[in-house]
Design a protein around this motif. Structure first.
Motif: not given
Length: 108
Positions: A31-32, A69, A71-72, A75-76
């Motif tokens: 994630e990210d 992570r 959930k993030e 959303q992203a």
């Protein structure tokens, strides 16, 4: 090259795909990375009407619990136009403080 691409001075590697192959799969380590490594490609693909399926291999639990992570990431990707149904979490641990257990993730 489409007239729109010519007018904007932009060429997209998505141009010329036939309608039946308008799906892009992005495989993401954790994630990210979807934003840092592929955000522009994902955004422009969605703007062109291309379905984008994002597959996360790990649950991003190096420093934080995996569910945070996940959930993030959801959303992203929503900001980029990717619906939750097109996000897949394989759930492999990322190591670190919280690593070692797999997330139980729901996908449609």
């Amino acid at each position: 090259m489409s007239s729109q691409a010519k007018n904007n001075g932009v060429f997209s590697f998505f141009e010329g795909l036939d309608k039946s192959s308008r799906t892009l799969m992005v495989i993401i380590p954790h994630e990210d990375d979807e934003i840092n490594l592929a955000g522009t490609v994902i955004y422009h693909a969605r703007k062109l009407g291309i379905r984008v399926i994002c597959v996360f291999t790990t649950n991003g639990d190096w420093k934080y619990p995996g569910f945070i992570r996940l959930k993030e990431a959801i959303q992203a990707l929503a900001v980029l136009g990717v619906p939750e149904r097109d996000i897949v979490f394989l759930g492999y641990p990322d190591g670190g403080v919280h690593g070692g257990t797999q997330c139980l993730c729901k996908w449609s």
